[in-house]
Design an enzyme around this catalytic site. Structure first.
Site, PDB file in Angstrom:
ATOM      1  N   GLY A  60     -16.481  38.591  45.911  1.00  0.00           N
ATOM      2  CA  GLY A  60     -17.379  37.825  45.061  1.00  0.00           C
ATOM      3  C   GLY A  60     -16.643  36.718  44.334  1.00  0.00           C
ATOM      4  CE  LYS A  61     -14.462  32.522  47.313  1.00  0.00           C
ATOM      5  NZ  LYS A  61     -14.272  31.322  48.145  1.00  0.00           N
ATOM      6  N   GLY A  62     -17.251  34.033  40.958  1.00  0.00           N
ATOM      7  CA  GLY A  62     -18.088  33.632  39.840  1.00  0.00           C
ATOM      8  C   GLY A  62     -17.538  32.379  39.202  1.00  0.00           C
ATOM      9  CB  VAL A  69     -15.215  40.172  42.336  1.00  0.00           C
ATOM     10  CG1 VAL A  69     -15.297  41.692  42.308  1.00  0.00           C
ATOM     11  CG2 VAL A  69     -15.847  39.579  41.084  1.00  0.00           C
ATOM     12  CG  ASP A  74     -25.663  33.654  34.583  1.00  0.00           C
ATOM     13  OD1 ASP A  74     -26.609  32.905  34.916  1.00  0.00           O
ATOM     14  OD2 ASP A  74     -24.551  33.617  35.133  1.00  0.00           O
TER      15      ASP A  74
END
Length: 268
Positions: free
Chosen positions: A25-27, A32, A143
């Site tokens: 995952g990328k935020g 992640v 969010d």
């Protein structure tokens, strides 16, 4: 949630030195990685600040996420914090439970659409319970969106990513407005407009996404905004996901109520 301190070297080993192949995952404020701890007995997700933020020495979003999650009791509707790991002058990583089945965004907008109407209603209920749990704990997420709703190994939906969350009463001015375009409450324009209503608007957008299978913003569609679309028609048969049959008779009532709730959530 009680947190434990993980040895940094163990976390490095668990993620193969933060191997890009381990990224799940990328935020906006972190990457992640999938990791395995305790001699392959515990699968975890490790969130590490992005390189850009590390170079700016900005760990505020991760620190905020740790602070908020640490203040919450354990819940089946929120991704659990397992602990943290310190490195480089007290910077921290977050170690969380692994959510192996991706996000609601992946499920709704990926190529393989295998969600049934009963499952969609169940997901909506699970997200509703997550929002209720947070608001009862005096936390505003800020969010809520389909990519921040993740599935565990049993396909239960849980709310994740608390980097923008605000904990505590609303008697003092809040932080600057933040969120994701398409999901952010248009009334949330100044810090003093922060309230649980901001989350309810975002939750309504997610409900519309679940029912229609449309993205919150899709420039290929007219209107591009899913919220504007429900204003032009809230007829169930016109709004339902066209990639699957209309809800069977025994589900029509539930999905109709869900659409009605969603329309109320996004109503100004």
């Amino acid at each position: 949630m009680e947190e434990m301190e993980f040895d940094y070297e163990e976390v490095v080993k668990a993620t193969e030195n933060f191997n890009p192949r381990r990224i799940i995952g990328k935020g906006s404020h972190g990457m992640v990685y999938k990791g395995v701890l305790f001699n392959d007995r515990l699968q975890v997700a490790v969130k590490k600040p992005s390189e850009g933020l590390e170079s700016l020495h900005d760990n505020s979003k991760l620190e905020n996420e740790i602070r908020v999650l640490s203040s919450l009791r354990e819940s089946p509707h929120v991704v659990n914090l397992l602990g943290t790991s310190s490195y480089n002058d007290h910077k921290k990583l977050i170690v969380m439970e692994l959510m192996p089945n991706g996000s609601l965004h992946d499920l709704l907008h990926g190529h393989a659409n295998k969600t049934t109407w009963p499952k969609r209603v169940e997901i909506a209920m699970q997200i509703a319970r997550a929002v209720q749990f947070l608001h009862e704990a005096v936390v505003i997420h800020r969010d809520i969106k389909s990519s921040n709703i993740l599935f565990d190994s049993h396909w239960n939906a849980k709310l994740a990513d608390f980097g923008l969350a605000v904990k505590g009463g609303l008697s003092e001015p809040g932080p600057a407005p933040a969120g994701t375009i398409g999901y952010i409450d248009p009334c949330y324009t100044t810090p003093d407009k922060l309230s649980t209503k901001n989350d309810i608007f975002s939750f309504g957008v997610v409900l519309l996404e679940i029912i229609s299978g449309r993205k919150a913003i899709d420039v290929c569609k007219t209107p591009a905004s899913i919220v504007e679309r429900v204003k032009t028609s809230d007829e169930l048969k016109e709004f339902c996901d066209t990639r699957m049959p209309l809800p069977p008779n025994y589900m029509v009532g539930s999905v109709t109520r869900l659409l009605s709730f969603a329309a109320r959530c996004v109503s100004l």
